[in-house]
Design a protein around this motif. Structure first.
Motif, mmCIF file in Angstrom:
data_model
loop_
_atom_site.group_PDB
_atom_site.id
_atom_site.type_symbol
_atom_site.label_atom_id
_atom_site.label_comp_id
_atom_site.label_asym_id
_atom_site.label_seq_id
_atom_site.Cartn_x
_atom_site.Cartn_y
_atom_site.Cartn_z
ATOM 1 N N THR A 119 -0.033 3.381 -6.019
ATOM 2 C CA THR A 119 -1.079 3.422 -4.984
ATOM 3 C C THR A 119 -2.233 4.321 -5.399
ATOM 4 O O THR A 119 -3.402 4.022 -5.102
ATOM 5 C CB THR A 119 -0.509 3.906 -3.639
ATOM 6 N N ASP B 182 -1.969 -1.626 3.561
ATOM 7 C CA ASP B 182 -3.210 -0.861 3.595
ATOM 8 C C ASP B 182 -4.322 -1.670 4.258
ATOM 9 O O ASP B 182 -5.057 -1.161 5.111
ATOM 10 C CB ASP B 182 -3.606 -0.471 2.169
ATOM 11 N N LEU C 84 -3.309 3.934 1.488
ATOM 12 C CA LEU C 84 -2.107 4.073 2.312
ATOM 13 C C LEU C 84 -1.317 5.325 1.904
ATOM 14 O O LEU C 84 -0.883 5.435 0.761
ATOM 15 C CB LEU C 84 -1.226 2.832 2.143
#
Length: 471
Positions: free
Chosen positions: A282, A231, A289
């Motif tokens: 995430t 990311d 990302l």
């Protein structure tokens, strides 16, 4: 009708042969626990905000945007060209041996010349092309020739990407690929023990950079650290695949004590849970990302449907339709010769396109396209529905009717029509529900009970929604 793994036990037993009994198959108690854990993770993913989505009949959960290549894959507008069959890595999860520098090919077709492949891409209205291997950079000049030809022939209308383990990638090679029009590069960092050097090198050179790897259960904690780095460096997408068990990798999977799940192909239980865990991580830690879980069920259904649909559109007759899953559908009203003659006259008087229907030689059937539905009177008549699968071949098998497709003056391919067993006969009372479920504007994928009178048709009309059932 959902994917029920118990339907595939004997098929999987034959595929696995002598190793079947040595494999750790999912038990009923484990299935209950795994289903609960999967539901818990999915609930966490879809509670965390609006970044999480389902696509393609709820077989592909993802966060953020999908790569344009992934969208084209799901839409059936993509071709993967295997530029060789040779690899310089030794990933334990590889599904096949990669030891020979073969002729570039896709499916059952081979293409010695880039121009011939470009003809194929054009003829079949393909919108996306990927280069794979083995490892395509072992044939880098070949990749460049195919890339240059495709870009010259198709301009910017074609989306092109390449898979690589990155071992042979250099900055100079990346710039060549960029200058020749590569849209996206996808790195399997699992092949290099999650080393990100080549990924970092590609960011800023290739327009889109993706990491595409199997979700290896033992590496979940490593991946949690890696996603932050991906990311931060500006990687565009993370694609996580479900491990698929084949004869080539089966022994290695057994050694790792994986749990195997019955299905249309043998999948690994732990890899699905690992992929979903990374996706949830995430979101929980606000890592932007985008993550895409590419399940085996998604690949089994949508990739096959894409190639069927392209073939079907090339050979369909005027009175046939192409279903959502890519089969040719042939519908025929059944009745007396007088009733069929009345329906024939009805369509003529309505000014309908005569290519859209045909009366059988015995005058007891009227075959018709679904676009004529509103002009027909089904009162007192039955409806027969038959499905045809299509396959693309380099040479004729002579087992089925076929049609020749000429790509250029020197190369042709053949599409075979394989009639599927079991013509579906619908009584007058079933005709309306058939239209509502499969043809009308509101049709959608939905589970069906095996005992449903239309279950036989659903097999060819609808995608089975959802991830693989654990039983």
């Amino acid at each position: 009708m959902k994917f029920d793994p118990s339907m595939f036990i004997e098929k999987n037993r034959r595929e696995c042969g002598d190793t079947y009994d040595a494999m750790r198959w999912l038990t009923r108690d484990q299935a209950v626990a795994a289903k609960g854990k999967r539901e818990q993770i999915l609930d966490s993913i879809f509670r965390t905000g609006d970044r999480a989505q389902w696509r393609f009949a709820q077989t592909k959960p993802h966060t953020g945007e999908l790569s344009p290549g992934c969208r084209l894959c799901g839409e059936g507008a993509w071709s993967c060209l295997f530029v060789n069959n040779l690899c310089n890595a030794s990933c334990f999860y590889c599904p096949s041996a990669q030891k020979h520098r073969s002729i570039p090919g896709t499916g059952n077709l081979e293409f010695n010349a880039p121009e011939a492949y470009a003809d194929y891409v054009s003829a079949f209205d393909i919108k996306g092309v990927s280069f794979s291997g083995g490892e395509p950079t072992l044939s880098f000049d070949r990749v460049v020739r195919f890339l240059k030809t495709l870009r010259h022939r198709s301009g910017n209308s074609l989306y092109i990407w390449m898979y690589t383990n990155g071992i042979l990638i250099t900055e100079d090679k990346l710039k060549i690929l960029r200058d020749e029009g590569l849209d996206e590069i996808r790195f399997d960092i699992g092949a290099v023990r999650y080393n990100l050097e080549k990924v970092r090198m590609a960011v800023g050179i290739i327009p889109r950079v993706t990491v595409e790897i199997p979700a290896v259960p033992e590496d979940v904690e490593t991946l949690k650290r890696v996603v932050r780095d991906l990311d931060a460096m500006g990687v565009n997408f993370l694609n996580l695949h479900q491990l698929r068990c084949t004869g080539f990798n089966r022994e290695k999977f057994i050694q790792r004590n994986y749990t195997f799940v019955h299905g249309p192909g043998v999948a690994v239980l732990e890899t699905e849970l690992a992929a979903l865990e990374i996706m949830a991580y995430t979101l929980e830690h606000r890592i932007s990302l985008p993550v895409n879980y590419c399940s085996f069920i998604y690949r089994h259904q949508f990739q096959g449907a894409g190639s069927r649909r392209r073939n079907a559109l090339m050979v369909k007759k005027g009175y046939e339709d192409v279903t959502r899953t890519g089969y040719l559908r042939s519908m025929a009203l059944l009745g007396t010769s007088e009733a069929i003659a009345n329906m024939d006259q009805r369509l003529i008087l309505a000014g309908c396109d005569p290519q859209l229907w045909q009366v059988s030689q015995n005058r007891d059937r009227l075959l018709f396209s679904s676009v004529l539905w509103e002009y027909l009177d089904f009162s007192g008549l039955s409806l027969a529905v038959r499905y045809v699968n299509t396959s693309l071949r380099q040479a004729i098998s002579y087992r089925h009717p076929f049609q020749e497709i000429r790509l250029n003056p020197r190369q042709k391919v053949f599409i075979e029509r394989q009639i599927q067993p079991g013509e579906v006969i619908l009584t007058p009372a079933m005709i309306g529900p058939f239209f509502d479920r499969f043809i009308g504007e509101t049709t959608m994928d939905a589970p069906m009970d095996k005992q449903d009178a239309l279950a036989g048709a659903a097999e060819f009309e609808h995608f089975r929604p959802g991830l693989l059932a654990y039983v």
